[in-house]
Structures are given as structure tokens and as C-alpha cells.
Design an enzyme around this catalytic site. Structure first.
Site, PDB file in Angstrom:
ATOM      1  N   CYS A 110       0.853  -1.185   0.000  1.00  0.00           N
ATOM      2  CA  CYS A 110       0.000   0.000   0.000  1.00  0.00           C
ATOM      3  C   CYS A 110       0.889   1.235   0.000  1.00  0.00           C
ATOM      4  CB  CYS A 110      -0.903  -0.001   1.232  1.00  0.00           C
ATOM      5  SG  CYS A 110      -2.009   1.424   1.319  1.00  0.00           S
ATOM      6  N   HIS A 153      -9.265  -3.050  -3.021  1.00  0.00           N
ATOM      7  CA  HIS A 153      -8.282  -2.431  -2.118  1.00  0.00           C
ATOM      8  C   HIS A 153      -8.620  -0.949  -1.905  1.00  0.00           C
ATOM      9  CE1 HIS A 153      -3.953  -1.872  -0.663  1.00  0.00           C
ATOM     10  NE2 HIS A 153      -4.332  -0.636  -0.921  1.00  0.00           N
ATOM     11  N   GLU A 154      -8.958  -0.256  -2.990  1.00  0.00           N
ATOM     12  CA  GLU A 154      -9.279   1.185  -2.871  1.00  0.00           C
ATOM     13  C   GLU A 154     -10.609   1.379  -2.142  1.00  0.00           C
ATOM     14  OE1 GLU A 154      -6.788   2.778  -3.383  1.00  0.00           O
ATOM     15  OE2 GLU A 154      -5.725   1.490  -4.783  1.00  0.00           O
ATOM     16  N   HIS A 157     -10.239   1.350   1.538  1.00  0.00           N
ATOM     17  CA  HIS A 157      -9.747   2.609   2.138  1.00  0.00           C
ATOM     18  C   HIS A 157     -10.904   3.545   2.483  1.00  0.00           C
ATOM     19  CE1 HIS A 157      -5.435   2.179   2.059  1.00  0.00           C
ATOM     20  NE2 HIS A 157      -5.377   1.961   0.757  1.00  0.00           N
TER      21      HIS A 157
END
Ligand code: UDB
Ligand code: ZN
Length: 183
Positions: A110, A153-154, A157
């Protein structure tokens, strides 16, 4: 122009917040921020710019990673069929996903994490994502492979989740190392 100096690192509480929906149609300011994020990932993959500005070659970045707790991210990534996904999305959401899971063979990293965290990160193999593009268009994207992993993954966040929260075998490993612990 955004550089690595603008990327917040783990330990910063903004990375653990659930980000706020972006009010649509997006304001000129929100569009500018998202465009800057997209330019950042594109620049980071340009070898000359990456060297000049000491950028890690990124495939995506989410607004909390630049300290802005809003639901938007940018990706610039090519899939296994050589199709480029280069876009900024407002209020992205997974509307359906496979039961089947997958993972990146070497685990994940990351831009906000300056260390190696070994371990496999389970992700859905296929997802359908809806959201609004920088151009204000509502889109529905069916994704698989690396691109699906990057989007997940984004999206994490935006919900305060780091990739290592999902690493498999944490509990099993802990049990082996500390067998006196119950549960
Ligand atoms: C990345 N890049 O950009 F499998 F061609 C990572 C970094 C942290 C290592 C720069 C990356 O994984 N590139 C990659 C991976 C491949 C094949 C390939 C290029 N991110 C983005 C990020 O931190 N966004 O918040 C981490 C990625 C880990 C899995 C998806 C996103
Ligand atoms: Zn990340």
C-alpha cells in the site's frame, strides 16, 4: 501536483475513518482533487516522472490517503487482456460479487504502508461496481483479475480498512505461537 509527501501513512487516523459520500453532481473542488489523484497515479507509472519526483509506481489511490475523508478514488491499471482502466470514481460501491475468492500471489502492499506485510489477502474474484465518473457519468463495471483486486483495495480505504486487516491465518498463526491463549 501530488507527490509522496501528500500521501498519509499508517498511524494517521484518517485511514481508519469511514469516508463521507460525495455530494453529486460533484463540485469543481472535488473534481479537481479527484483529477489530481488520477494524475498522481498516471505520473507515478511514468519512469521519468517517477524518478524525478521519487514516486512509487501506484495503480490506485483513495482520497483518505491524501487526508480527505470522502468516498472517491482513482485507478490507472491494465488488466490481463491489456485493457486500461484509467478513471476517477465518486461514491463507488460493490453491487454484486462472486462467492469465489482470489488473491495476489505475492500479497499486497500500500502507498500508505512503508513496510512489507507478508500474507495473502483474500478478495472476491469478480465484482460489479457502480459509481459516478469524473465526467459525471453513472457507470456499472464488471471486473475480474488484478483490476477487481485494485478496486476492492481502494474501496476498503473508503471504509477505513487496511489490506493487512484481511490477511488469512492471523488467528491460526497466533494460536500456534501463543497456544496458552484461548479462543
Ligand atoms: C499500489 N502497486 O499502487 F500485481 F502490474 C501498489 C504499490 C503500493 C506496490 C505501489 C501494485 O501493487 N502494483 C502492481 C501489482 C500487480 C501488478 C502490477 C502492478 N497499491 C495502491 C494503493 O496502495 N492504493 O491504496 C497497492 C495495490 C495492492 C493491491 C491493489 C492495490
Ligand atoms: Zn492502499
Amino acid at each position: 501536483m501530488l507527490t509522496m509527501k501528500d500521501i498519509v501513512r499508517e498511524g494517521n487516523p484518517v485511514l481508519r475513518e469511514v469516508a463521507e459520500e460525495v455530494s453529486l453532481p460533484a463540485s469543481a473542488e472535488d473534481k479537481k482533487i479527484l483529477q489530481d489523484m488520477l494524475d498522481f497515479v498516471i505520473n507515478s507509472q511514468d519512469p521519468e516522472l517517477a524518478e524525478k519526483y521519487e514516486l512509487r509506481a501506484g495503480v490506485g489511490v483513495a482520497a483518505p490517503q491524501i487526508g480527505i475523508s470522502k468516498r472517491m478514488f482513482a485507478v490507472h491499471v491494465t488488466d490481463e487482456q491489456d485493457q486500461l482502466y484509467s478513471m476517477g470514481l465518486f461514491n463507488p460501491r460493490i453491487v454484486s460479487h462472486s462467492i469465489e475468492e482470489t488473491h495476489l500471489e505475492g500479497g499486497e502492499g500500500c502507498l500508505s504502508v512503508d513496510r512489507d506485510v507478508p500474507g495473502l489477502v483474500p478478495r472476491y474474484s469478480r465484482i460489479t461496481v457502480k459509481g459516478t465518473t469524473l465526467e459525471g457519468e453513472e457507470v456499472s463495471l464488471r471486473l475480474r483479475g488484478l483490476v477487481a483486486i485494485v478496486f476492492q483495495h481502494e474501496l476498503d480505504h473508503l471504509n477505513g480498512i487496511m489490506f493487512y486487516d484481511r490477511i488469512e491465518g492471523f488467528k491460526d498463526k497466533l494460536k500456534k505461537e501463543l497456544p496458552h491463549l484461548k479462543g
